[in-house]
Design an enzyme around this catalytic site. Structure first.
Site, PDB file in Angstrom:
ATOM      1  N   LYS A 174       0.841  -1.211   0.000  1.00  0.00           N
ATOM      2  CA  LYS A 174       0.000   0.000   0.000  1.00  0.00           C
ATOM      3  C   LYS A 174       0.874   1.258   0.000  1.00  0.00           C
ATOM      4  CE  LYS A 174      -2.120  -1.145   3.845  1.00  0.00           C
ATOM      5  NZ  LYS A 174      -1.377  -2.409   4.122  1.00  0.00           N
ATOM      6  N   ARG A 208      -9.718   1.004   9.054  1.00  0.00           N
ATOM      7  CA  ARG A 208      -9.179  -0.326   9.318  1.00  0.00           C
ATOM      8  C   ARG A 208     -10.179  -1.214  10.038  1.00  0.00           C
ATOM      9  NH1 ARG A 208      -3.387   0.354   8.977  1.00  0.00           N
ATOM     10  NH2 ARG A 208      -2.407  -1.638   9.355  1.00  0.00           N
ATOM     11  N   ARG A 243      11.646  -6.013   4.862  1.00  0.00           N
ATOM     12  CA  ARG A 243      11.466  -4.550   4.713  1.00  0.00           C
ATOM     13  C   ARG A 243      12.414  -3.785   5.632  1.00  0.00           C
ATOM     14  NH1 ARG A 243       5.683  -1.889   5.370  1.00  0.00           N
ATOM     15  NH2 ARG A 243       5.725  -3.065   7.317  1.00  0.00           N
ATOM     16  N   ARG A 299      11.249  -2.362  11.289  1.00  0.00           N
ATOM     17  CA  ARG A 299      10.134  -1.996  12.180  1.00  0.00           C
ATOM     18  C   ARG A 299       9.920  -3.096  13.210  1.00  0.00           C
ATOM     19  NH1 ARG A 299       5.255   0.054   8.266  1.00  0.00           N
ATOM     20  NH2 ARG A 299       4.079  -1.201   9.739  1.00  0.00           N
ATOM     21  N   ARG A 333      -0.624  -9.452  13.155  1.00  0.00           N
ATOM     22  CA  ARG A 333      -1.146  -8.422  12.231  1.00  0.00           C
ATOM     23  C   ARG A 333      -2.025  -9.074  11.164  1.00  0.00           C
ATOM     24  NH1 ARG A 333       4.070  -5.705  10.179  1.00  0.00           N
ATOM     25  NH2 ARG A 333       2.709  -4.245   9.087  1.00  0.00           N
TER      26      ARG A 333
HETATM   27  P1  AP5 Z   1       4.855  -1.643   1.796  1.00  0.00           P
HETATM   28  O1  AP5 Z   1       4.534  -0.776   0.610  1.00  0.00           O
HETATM   29  O2  AP5 Z   1       5.600  -1.023   2.918  1.00  0.00           O
HETATM   30  O3  AP5 Z   1       3.513  -2.393   2.281  1.00  0.00           O
HETATM   31  P2  AP5 Z   1       2.260  -1.852   3.096  1.00  0.00           P
HETATM   32  O4  AP5 Z   1       1.049  -2.509   2.524  1.00  0.00           O
HETATM   33  O5  AP5 Z   1       2.260  -0.358   3.146  1.00  0.00           O
HETATM   34  O6  AP5 Z   1       2.589  -2.504   4.483  1.00  0.00           O
HETATM   35  P3  AP5 Z   1       2.480  -1.946   5.973  1.00  0.00           P
HETATM   36  O7  AP5 Z   1       3.112  -3.031   6.814  1.00  0.00           O
HETATM   37  O8  AP5 Z   1       3.063  -0.579   6.114  1.00  0.00           O
HETATM   38  O9  AP5 Z   1       0.986  -1.904   6.193  1.00  0.00           O
HETATM   39  P4  AP5 Z   1       0.274  -1.957   7.511  1.00  0.00           P
HETATM   40  O10 AP5 Z   1      -1.090  -1.651   7.053  1.00  0.00           O
HETATM   41  O11 AP5 Z   1       0.410  -3.183   8.311  1.00  0.00           O
HETATM   42  O12 AP5 Z   1       1.064  -0.880   8.390  1.00  0.00           O
HETATM   43  P5  AP5 Z   1       0.715   0.617   8.817  1.00  0.00           P
HETATM   44  O13 AP5 Z   1       1.950   1.385   8.791  1.00  0.00           O
HETATM   45  O14 AP5 Z   1      -0.483   1.117   8.075  1.00  0.00           O
HETATM   46  O15 AP5 Z   1       5.683  -2.914   1.240  1.00  0.00           O
HETATM   47  C1  AP5 Z   1       6.165  -3.895   2.113  1.00  0.00           C
HETATM   48  C2  AP5 Z   1       7.562  -4.379   1.626  1.00  0.00           C
HETATM   49  O16 AP5 Z   1       7.402  -5.038   0.373  1.00  0.00           O
HETATM   50  C3  AP5 Z   1       8.560  -3.239   1.389  1.00  0.00           C
HETATM   51  O17 AP5 Z   1       9.843  -3.646   1.800  1.00  0.00           O
HETATM   52  C4  AP5 Z   1       8.521  -3.011  -0.134  1.00  0.00           C
HETATM   53  O18 AP5 Z   1       9.785  -2.555  -0.620  1.00  0.00           O
HETATM   54  C5  AP5 Z   1       8.187  -4.405  -0.643  1.00  0.00           C
HETATM   55  N1  AP5 Z   1       7.349  -4.390  -1.843  1.00  0.00           N
HETATM   56  C6  AP5 Z   1       6.304  -3.559  -2.105  1.00  0.00           C
HETATM   57  N2  AP5 Z   1       5.778  -3.851  -3.307  1.00  0.00           N
HETATM   58  C7  AP5 Z   1       6.486  -4.902  -3.802  1.00  0.00           C
HETATM   59  C8  AP5 Z   1       6.412  -5.664  -5.000  1.00  0.00           C
HETATM   60  N3  AP5 Z   1       5.491  -5.422  -5.941  1.00  0.00           N
HETATM   61  N4  AP5 Z   1       7.298  -6.678  -5.175  1.00  0.00           N
HETATM   62  C9  AP5 Z   1       8.238  -6.951  -4.228  1.00  0.00           C
HETATM   63  N5  AP5 Z   1       8.361  -6.252  -3.070  1.00  0.00           N
HETATM   64  C10 AP5 Z   1       7.493  -5.243  -2.862  1.00  0.00           C
HETATM   65  O19 AP5 Z   1       0.210   0.386  10.328  1.00  0.00           O
HETATM   66  C11 AP5 Z   1       1.101   0.000  11.341  1.00  0.00           C
HETATM   67  C12 AP5 Z   1       0.368  -0.028  12.670  1.00  0.00           C
HETATM   68  O20 AP5 Z   1      -0.152   1.285  12.984  1.00  0.00           O
HETATM   69  C13 AP5 Z   1      -0.868  -0.951  12.731  1.00  0.00           C
HETATM   70  O21 AP5 Z   1      -0.531  -2.294  13.018  1.00  0.00           O
HETATM   71  C14 AP5 Z   1      -1.650  -0.283  13.888  1.00  0.00           C
HETATM   72  O22 AP5 Z   1      -1.093  -0.623  15.128  1.00  0.00           O
HETATM   73  C15 AP5 Z   1      -1.414   1.200  13.639  1.00  0.00           C
HETATM   74  N6  AP5 Z   1      -2.456   1.776  12.756  1.00  0.00           N
HETATM   75  C16 AP5 Z   1      -2.261   2.326  11.522  1.00  0.00           C
HETATM   76  N7  AP5 Z   1      -3.436   2.725  11.004  1.00  0.00           N
HETATM   77  C17 AP5 Z   1      -4.392   2.434  11.943  1.00  0.00           C
HETATM   78  C18 AP5 Z   1      -5.801   2.592  11.972  1.00  0.00           C
HETATM   79  N8  AP5 Z   1      -6.485   3.129  10.946  1.00  0.00           N
HETATM   80  N9  AP5 Z   1      -6.454   2.185  13.092  1.00  0.00           N
HETATM   81  C19 AP5 Z   1      -5.798   1.655  14.150  1.00  0.00           C
HETATM   82  N10 AP5 Z   1      -4.455   1.448  14.169  1.00  0.00           N
HETATM   83  C20 AP5 Z   1      -3.759   1.841  13.066  1.00  0.00           C
END
Ligand code: AP5
Length: 213
Positions: A13, A88, A127, A160, A171
């Protein structure tokens, strides 16, 4: 363009959001990034969010909703926005709907990125994130020129806390139990588009843009 990206952790994402936000000329709003900025700044909000995030659980809705509503008052959201990681759960989706009604605006699309769990685990465990500018890389799929150093700003790359194996499993279950129901929520509204998140980053971006046209 007012857009939501939904998909499991590690679906890409954040990676796709950078391309889509640039393509549509809209700000990329990631609730995860907002929380991490608060943790780095050692704010009260950051202190509260950290324990939930490190364990892979959702931060309470009252806190997350207030933070998101405030972000949507910023002037840069006038032409639209791309939400990454919000909503979420169904409660957050209902809250967002109320905020948008108050502003007399609506969502254009919700784009779901789908990917099998084996691929997610490979992506998350490799990552690395820049401590300074937040740019994401990967030890195999998007290798920095110098190990441990950000290509963008020369900052230090780190893993992370929630990308450690034991937290990834939690997760994934939080995603299937709490977040996946919003896919049906938006499908019922007729604004859901879905694409595969497996393949080259550029190919996925092109498919996303085509799906949104
Ligand atoms: P990346 O693009 O970083 O993936 P992502 O989908 O953004 O993954 P996240 O882990 O950041 O999502 P998340 O939703 O769990 O975390 P968030 O920060 O929102 O890609 C991942 C890896 O793959 C990278 O190394 C990239 O280089 C590689 N990659 C990408 N595309 C690729 C491809 N096509 N081929 C190969 N490799 C590729 O949330 C974190 C925490 O914050 C949550 O757990 C929660 O505690 C809190 N939080 C955030 N939002 C909320 C909410 N709305 N409500 C409550 N808690 C929340």
């Amino acid at each position: 363009m007012r857009l939501i990206l939904v998909g499991p952790p590690g679906a890409g994402k954040g990676t796709q959001a950078v391309h889509l936000a640039a393509h549509f000329g809209i700000p990329h709003i990631s609730t995860g990034d907002l929380f991490r900025a608060n943790i780095k700044g050692e704010t009260e909000l950051g202190k509260l969010a950290k324990s939930y995030m490190d364990a892979g659980n959702l931060v309470p809705d009252s806190v997350t909703n207030a933070m998101l509503e405030d972000r949507l008052t910023h002037a840069d959201t006038a032409p639209g926005f791309l939400l990454d990681g919000y909503p979420r759960n169904v409660g957050q989706a209902e809250f967002l709907a109320e905020v948008l009604v108050k502003k007399s605006i609506s969502l254009d699309a919700v784009l779901e990125l789908s990917i099998p769990n084996e691929e997610i685990i490979k992506r998350l465990s490799g990552r690395r994130v820049c401590r300074n500018c937040g740019t994401t890389s990967h030890v195999i799929f998007d290798k920095p020129k110098v190990d441990g150093v950000c290509d963008n700003c020369g900052g230090e790359l780190y893993q992370r806390e929630d990308d450690k194996e034991e937290v990834i499993a939690n997760r994934l279950s939080v995603y299937s139990e709490q977040t996946e129901p919003i896919v049906a929520f938006y499908k019922n509204l007729g604004i859901l588009k879905a694409i595969s998140a497996v393949g080259e980053v550029s190919e996925i971006s092109a498919n996303a843009i085509a799906a949104l046209k």
